[in-house]
Write an enzyme that holds these catalytic residues in place. Structure first.
Site, PDB file in Angstrom:
ATOM      1  N   GLU A  89       0.839  -1.194   0.000  1.00  0.00           N
ATOM      2  CA  GLU A  89       0.000   0.000   0.000  1.00  0.00           C
ATOM      3  C   GLU A  89       0.876   1.247   0.000  1.00  0.00           C
ATOM      4  O   GLU A  89       1.974   1.249   0.551  1.00  0.00           O
ATOM      5  CB  GLU A  89      -0.922  -0.029   1.220  1.00  0.00           C
ATOM      6  CG  GLU A  89      -1.924  -1.177   1.099  1.00  0.00           C
ATOM      7  CD  GLU A  89      -2.932  -1.248   2.240  1.00  0.00           C
ATOM      8  OE1 GLU A  89      -4.060  -1.644   1.966  1.00  0.00           O
ATOM      9  OE2 GLU A  89      -2.588  -0.921   3.394  1.00  0.00           O
ATOM     10  N   CYS A 109       6.268  -6.464   7.117  1.00  0.00           N
ATOM     11  CA  CYS A 109       7.394  -5.855   7.824  1.00  0.00           C
ATOM     12  C   CYS A 109       8.113  -6.932   8.605  1.00  0.00           C
ATOM     13  O   CYS A 109       7.491  -7.853   9.125  1.00  0.00           O
ATOM     14  CB  CYS A 109       6.902  -4.757   8.769  1.00  0.00           C
ATOM     15  SG  CYS A 109       8.249  -3.819   9.524  1.00  0.00           S
ATOM     16  N   CYS A 113       6.516  -4.442  15.938  1.00  0.00           N
ATOM     17  CA  CYS A 113       5.899  -3.421  16.789  1.00  0.00           C
ATOM     18  C   CYS A 113       4.445  -3.842  17.053  1.00  0.00           C
ATOM     19  O   CYS A 113       3.661  -3.979  16.112  1.00  0.00           O
ATOM     20  CB  CYS A 113       5.940  -2.058  16.109  1.00  0.00           C
ATOM     21  SG  CYS A 113       7.607  -1.583  15.611  1.00  0.00           S
ATOM     22  N   SER A 192      11.975   7.011   7.495  1.00  0.00           N
ATOM     23  CA  SER A 192      11.573   6.757   8.876  1.00  0.00           C
ATOM     24  C   SER A 192      12.013   5.350   9.254  1.00  0.00           C
ATOM     25  O   SER A 192      11.796   4.399   8.504  1.00  0.00           O
ATOM     26  CB  SER A 192      10.053   6.883   8.989  1.00  0.00           C
ATOM     27  OG  SER A 192       9.635   6.541  10.289  1.00  0.00           O
ATOM     28  N   ASN A 291      -3.557   5.458  15.925  1.00  0.00           N
ATOM     29  CA  ASN A 291      -4.715   5.029  15.135  1.00  0.00           C
ATOM     30  C   ASN A 291      -5.078   3.605  15.532  1.00  0.00           C
ATOM     31  O   ASN A 291      -4.206   2.744  15.592  1.00  0.00           O
ATOM     32  CB  ASN A 291      -4.369   5.076  13.648  1.00  0.00           C
ATOM     33  CG  ASN A 291      -3.968   6.471  13.233  1.00  0.00           C
ATOM     34  OD1 ASN A 291      -4.708   7.421  13.440  1.00  0.00           O
ATOM     35  ND2 ASN A 291      -2.767   6.602  12.684  1.00  0.00           N
ATOM     36  N   CYS A 334      -1.000   6.212   9.642  1.00  0.00           N
ATOM     37  CA  CYS A 334       0.187   5.523  10.158  1.00  0.00           C
ATOM     38  C   CYS A 334      -0.210   4.251  10.888  1.00  0.00           C
ATOM     39  O   CYS A 334      -1.095   4.274  11.738  1.00  0.00           O
ATOM     40  CB  CYS A 334       0.920   6.391  11.167  1.00  0.00           C
ATOM     41  SG  CYS A 334       1.652   7.841  10.482  1.00  0.00           S
TER      42      CYS A 334
HETATM   43  N1  SAH Z   1       9.415   0.850   9.975  1.00  0.00           N
HETATM   44  C1  SAH Z   1       9.582   2.271   9.808  1.00  0.00           C
HETATM   45  C2  SAH Z   1       8.682   2.844   8.739  1.00  0.00           C
HETATM   46  C3  SAH Z   1       7.206   2.770   9.039  1.00  0.00           C
HETATM   47  S1  SAH Z   1       6.675   4.346   9.419  1.00  0.00           S
HETATM   48  C4  SAH Z   1       9.344   2.962  11.130  1.00  0.00           C
HETATM   49  O1  SAH Z   1       8.910   2.315  12.065  1.00  0.00           O
HETATM   50  O2  SAH Z   1       9.669   4.125  11.253  1.00  0.00           O
HETATM   51  C5  SAH Z   1       5.150   4.103  10.159  1.00  0.00           C
HETATM   52  C6  SAH Z   1       5.017   4.998  11.354  1.00  0.00           C
HETATM   53  O3  SAH Z   1       3.709   4.799  11.934  1.00  0.00           O
HETATM   54  C7  SAH Z   1       6.017   4.661  12.423  1.00  0.00           C
HETATM   55  O4  SAH Z   1       6.406   5.807  13.093  1.00  0.00           O
HETATM   56  C8  SAH Z   1       5.173   3.776  13.336  1.00  0.00           C
HETATM   57  O5  SAH Z   1       5.718   3.677  14.612  1.00  0.00           O
HETATM   58  C9  SAH Z   1       3.864   4.501  13.304  1.00  0.00           C
HETATM   59  N2  SAH Z   1       2.727   3.663  13.701  1.00  0.00           N
HETATM   60  C10 SAH Z   1       2.648   2.326  13.687  1.00  0.00           C
HETATM   61  N3  SAH Z   1       1.442   1.915  14.122  1.00  0.00           N
HETATM   62  C11 SAH Z   1       0.750   3.041  14.407  1.00  0.00           C
HETATM   63  C12 SAH Z   1      -0.580   3.281  14.872  1.00  0.00           C
HETATM   64  N4  SAH Z   1      -1.415   2.290  15.112  1.00  0.00           N
HETATM   65  N5  SAH Z   1      -0.961   4.555  15.031  1.00  0.00           N
HETATM   66  C13 SAH Z   1      -0.127   5.583  14.739  1.00  0.00           C
HETATM   67  N6  SAH Z   1       1.124   5.417  14.293  1.00  0.00           N
HETATM   68  C14 SAH Z   1       1.550   4.156  14.136  1.00  0.00           C
END
Ligand code: SAH
Length: 341
Positions: A89, A109, A113, A192, A291, A334
């Site tokens: 996406e 991924c 997380c 990021s 989110n 995100c």
């Molecule tokens: N793997 C990289 C790139 C992904 S960026 C990274 O972690 O930076 C996606 C961003 O959205 C990251 O900052 C991640 O921590 C954040 N994210 C993940 N799940 C989320 C959620 N449920 N709500 C808001 N942000 C979220």
């Protein structure tokens, strides 16, 4: 093999060996990068025998937009189908002055997380450099169609951990910033990462001048190990050392992305830990809204705690902004990219 994976010199040699002129190599490369060219027989200034030679020896694994969905706030999410039918996406986010393309670097991924929907996707692989390239070129074309303007910024904040697919990400951006791509500058590109310290050092050594954002979310080891279990192999101290190293070489401020969750990091111990890291590294903090994913452990903290973070950071002269989510109604925000179809 996709024709775009062969080096220009090697293609020239191969053409020569098969009695085709060397200059065809450049033409082929040009054609292969064009977003509307999906098969060799569309390369209209090549002779038929060369087209046959290419068809027999190479592939042109073009990606395509499978579906798109538009949010009430103008954000558009695209499902992009890869040559092997897997999907990534990507999101176009229009705002006053810019149109940001949020792109993926992996299918799924490799990290874990707990709060992120992308980490739950089972089928995982790295994107090839030409797939990242196609993704950005497709978004650029869509941007021109929808907003009458090319994209102005690129953020690697879609699916995947870009620093675990480093070589392909860098190669794709080499192409995107060149005449083959859209000639966008490195200054408009943000990578990021969840914090892969040894790759942050490598990026500094390679002098790659992306903007750097770190998905920090907590500056306390014990909490980070819980919400981002992979981080046990990447201690915060090593992360901070690598950021200092990066900053010394690249000389840009680092952005810390930060989510604040109820009963997880909404207290002064976490606030003070964040402040002390920000004091060591020239940085700014981007507080982002959590989110919902299908996960009940994580809930947004009360506004009072967001204010406590903001006030304390400001008292310490650390720039901070609070960012509202875009595209939530279409699962494009995100952490919501999860190939739900
Ligand atoms: N793997 C990289 C790139 C992904 S960026 C990274 O972690 O930076 C996606 C961003 O959205 C990251 O900052 C991640 O921590 C954040 N994210 C993940 N799940 C989320 C959620 N449920 N709500 C808001 N942000 C979220």
């Amino acid at each position: 093999m996709d024709i775009r994976l062969i080096k220009a010199e090697d293609l020239e040699q191969l053409l020569k060996k098969n009695k085709f002129p060397k200059y065809r190599s450049k033409q082929i490369e040009n054609w292969a990068r064009k977003i509307d060219i999906i098969s060799f027989d569309q390369m209209s200034n090549l002779p038929n025998d060369l087209i046959h030679f290419l068809i027999e020896n190479f592939k042109l694994n073009k990606s395509k937009v499978k579906t798109s969905k538009k949010s009430s706030d103008g954000t558009i999410k695209f499902a992009i189908q890869l040559y092997d039918n897997l999907i990534v996406e990507a999101v176009l986010i229009p705002s006053n002055k810019r149109i940001t393309a949020c792109v993926s670097s992996q299918v799924g991924c490799s990290l874990d997380c707990n709060f992120c929907a992308t980490s739950k996707i089972k089928k995982m692989r790295n994107l090839e450099s030409y797939e990242i390239f196609d993704q950005i070129m497709l978004l650029n074309k869509e941007s021109i169609n929808h907003f009458s303007s090319p994209i102005t910024n690129i953020v690697f904040m879609g699916m995947g951990e870009p620093l675990l697919n480093y070589k392909n990400v860098i190669e794709s951006i080499d192409q995107i910033t060149s005449d083959f791509g859209i000639g966008i500058s490195y200054k408009k590109i943000t990578l990021s990462t969840s914090g892969i310290s040894k790759m942050i050092r490598k990026m500094a050594d390679d002098n790659i001048k992306f903007n750097l954002a770190i998905s920090l979310h907590t500056a306390l080891e014990k909490t980070r190990n819980k919400v981002m279990p992979f981080s046990k192999s990447f201690p915060i101290k090593e992360l901070v050392d690598s950021l200092e190293y990066w900053h010394k070489k690249i000389k840009r401020k680092i952005t810390f992305e930060y989510l604040i969750w109820k009963e997880i990091n909404d207290d002064f111990e976490h606030i003070n830990a964040l402040v002390s890291i920000c004091k060591r590294i020239p940085s700014k903090v981007n507080i982002i809204e959590y989110n919902d994913t299908d996960n009940s452990i994580f809930r947004n903290a009360d506004d009072k705690w967001i204010n406590n973070y903001v006030t304390t950071l400001k008292e310490n002269r650390i720039p901070v902004s609070v960012r509202r989510s875009r595209g939530k109604d279409i699962d494009a925000a995100c952490g919501q990219l999860a190939n739900k179809y």
